[in-house]
Design a protein around this motif. Structure first.
Motif, short mmCIF file in Angstrom:
data_model
loop_
_atom_site.label_atom_id
_atom_site.label_comp_id
_atom_site.label_asym_id
_atom_site.label_seq_id
_atom_site.Cartn_x
_atom_site.Cartn_y
_atom_site.Cartn_z
N ALA A 39 14.45 15.91 19.95
CA ALA A 39 13.53 16.52 19.24
C ALA A 39 12.32 15.80 19.23
N GLN A 40 12.14 14.43 19.77
CA GLN A 40 10.95 13.67 19.89
C GLN A 40 10.65 13.73 21.46
N LEU A 43 9.45 9.21 27.12
CA LEU A 43 8.47 8.69 28.13
C LEU A 43 8.40 9.26 29.45
N ASP A 44 8.09 10.45 29.51
CA ASP A 44 7.68 11.46 30.64
C ASP A 44 8.77 11.45 31.47
N GLY A 45 10.23 11.77 30.60
CA GLY A 45 11.33 11.79 31.48
C GLY A 45 12.03 10.56 31.72
N ARG A 46 11.48 9.58 31.67
CA ARG A 46 11.96 8.42 32.26
C ARG A 46 12.56 7.44 31.17
N SER A 47 13.56 6.82 31.50
CA SER A 47 14.44 5.86 30.62
C SER A 47 13.63 4.47 30.50
N HIS A 66 11.10 8.58 12.41
CA HIS A 66 10.99 8.93 13.51
C HIS A 66 10.16 8.32 14.72
N VAL A 67 9.80 7.07 14.27
CA VAL A 67 9.04 6.09 15.18
C VAL A 67 10.38 5.42 15.80
N ALA A 68 11.29 5.20 14.99
CA ALA A 68 12.47 4.72 15.66
C ALA A 68 13.33 5.50 16.44
N GLU A 69 13.33 7.02 16.30
CA GLU A 69 14.07 7.93 16.94
C GLU A 69 13.34 8.22 18.25
N PHE A 70 12.00 7.98 18.16
CA PHE A 70 11.25 8.07 19.48
C PHE A 70 11.54 7.06 20.63
N TRP A 71 11.41 6.01 19.92
CA TRP A 71 11.78 5.04 21.11
C TRP A 71 13.17 5.01 21.27
N HIS A 72 14.05 5.04 20.53
CA HIS A 72 15.44 5.34 20.91
C HIS A 72 15.85 6.27 21.84
N ALA A 312 2.97 10.93 22.79
CA ALA A 312 2.61 11.19 24.15
C ALA A 312 1.77 10.59 24.94
N ARG A 313 0.79 10.00 24.24
CA ARG A 313 -0.21 8.94 24.89
C ARG A 313 0.52 7.92 25.21
N ILE A 314 1.17 7.33 24.27
CA ILE A 314 2.02 6.16 24.27
C ILE A 314 3.05 6.47 25.80
N GLY A 315 3.57 7.59 25.87
CA GLY A 315 4.44 7.97 26.89
C GLY A 315 3.49 7.97 28.07
N ARG A 316 2.24 8.05 28.25
CA ARG A 316 1.68 8.18 29.28
C ARG A 316 0.88 6.72 29.96
N TRP A 317 0.90 6.14 28.58
CA TRP A 317 0.24 4.51 28.91
C TRP A 317 1.21 3.59 29.49
N LEU A 318 2.43 3.65 28.78
CA LEU A 318 3.27 2.48 28.92
C LEU A 318 3.86 2.42 30.22
#
Length: 337
Positions: A39-40, A43-47, A66-72, A312-318
């Motif tokens: 649902a969240q 990171l661009d399909g990467r683990s 929801h923040v915890a779920e995103f990172w999980h 999404a921005r975190i996913g592109r940056w990290l």
């Protein structure tokens, strides 16, 4: 000494552990071990094989499921820390939010890292995620502990006073005197409940939370706390030189008026975001500043399209921050140039 993991108030998938600190104080570490959901955004399909440690702001605690779920969902182990005298760590007779030096939180963070299994050298990257005062606290901690973290993500960090550096420098000497003589004397209230109206599901927002741990108008502001913040901000202003990639996420505008307006629903009502954006450049040699249109003070409490864009921005940056693409090739090409 720490306790065992027990069920947390956030429900399924969340657990907490009490961290015993010197002097009888406690901090509380929360972790998420729930099922993975799509649902969240990830990171661009990467683990992401990493540990994330979240630290809240002033008059706050961790409740953002929801923040915890995103990172999980991205593959990381997610942890959140309720600092001593905050949230789950409040005990009868304690002064909410009381601290005289932001470095006092080093003990909380150290105990959390030990409970996370990071007491020695760990091969898993450590991502620090701080909101508001928590962002200031983690910035200072990263500066004092080079090599401990792999990335620093700041969600509207309180890096500078709302009245800018000149205002802070003018007030700081008198405030420091009050902090020494009358550390707990309440200062005039600065929180008029505007932010609560913007985020609370009981008013114009969408979030439910514990009103004792996150009061409508915040904890009483004391000279001791504000002096600790000012001294931390002065340290940032002098330049930190943090040795890891830094991402600073901010709203595109502030609303710092003392009365309610619908504009408070599309702005940061706690910080001067332009002053913070400028001060962010003092954190490290290379800092990424990401401004999100119409975001609230806590980016992740903004309306769903905005927080989705933030993820999404975190996913592109990290991924690039943790493993710079082509860094070795560029070093080889520019050698001897």
């Amino acid at each position: 000494m720490t306790g065992s993991w027990v069920a947390d108030i956030l429900g399924d998938g969340f657990e907490q552990q009490t961290l015993e600190l010197d002097g009888g104080a406690v901090a509380t570490l929360v972790r998420y071990v729930g099922a993975t959901s799509h649902a969240q955004p990830d990171l661009d399909g990467r683990s992401l094989d990493a540990d994330v440690l979240y630290v809240h702001g002033w008059s706050d605690y961790f409740f953002q499921r929801h923040v915890a779920e995103f990172w999980h969902n991205a593959g990381a182990r997610f942890f959140a820390l309720d600092l001593h005298n905050y949230g789950r760590s409040l005990r009868p007779g304690l002064v909410p939010g009381f601290v005289t030096n932001l470095a006092d939180y080093d003990a909380d963070i150290g105990a959390a890292l030990e409970a996370m299994g990071r007491s020695g050298n760990s091969e898993r990257p450590l991502i620090l995620l701080g909101h508001s005062t928590g962002g200031l606290t983690l910035s200072l901690w990263a500066h004092r502990h080079p090599g401990a973290a792999s990335a620093l993500i700041l969600n509207s960090p309180w890096l500078e006073f709302q009245a800018t550096e000149l205002g802070r420098r003018a007030i700081a000497p008198l405030l420091g005197l009050h902090a020494r003589l009358h550390p707990l004397t309440p200062l005039p209230p600065v929180d008029l409940g505007i932010y609560t109206r913007a985020v609370s599901a009981a008013l114009d927002g969408e979030w439910d939370y514990n009103l004792e741990w996150r009061p409508d108008r915040g904890f009483p502001l004391t000279p001791a706390f504000l002096d600790a913040v000012f001294r931390g901000q002065a340290t940032v202003a002098a330049g930190l030189g943090i040795d890891v990639p830094v991402l600073v996420m901010l709203s595109d505008k502030s609303y710092l008026q003392p009365k309610w307006s619908a504009d408070a629903l599309t702005a940061d009502v706690a910080l001067n975001v332009d002053a913070v954006a400028h001060r962010s450049l003092s954190l490290a040699d290379t800092v990424t500043i990401s401004r999100l249109p119409n975001a609230l003070h806590d980016i992740f409490l903004s309306p769903e399209p905005i927080r989705r864009e933030a993820f999404a921005r975190i996913g592109r940056w990290l991924p690039a921050a943790l493993q710079p693409s082509g860094a070795g090739a560029w070093e080889a090409r520019t050698a001897g140039s």
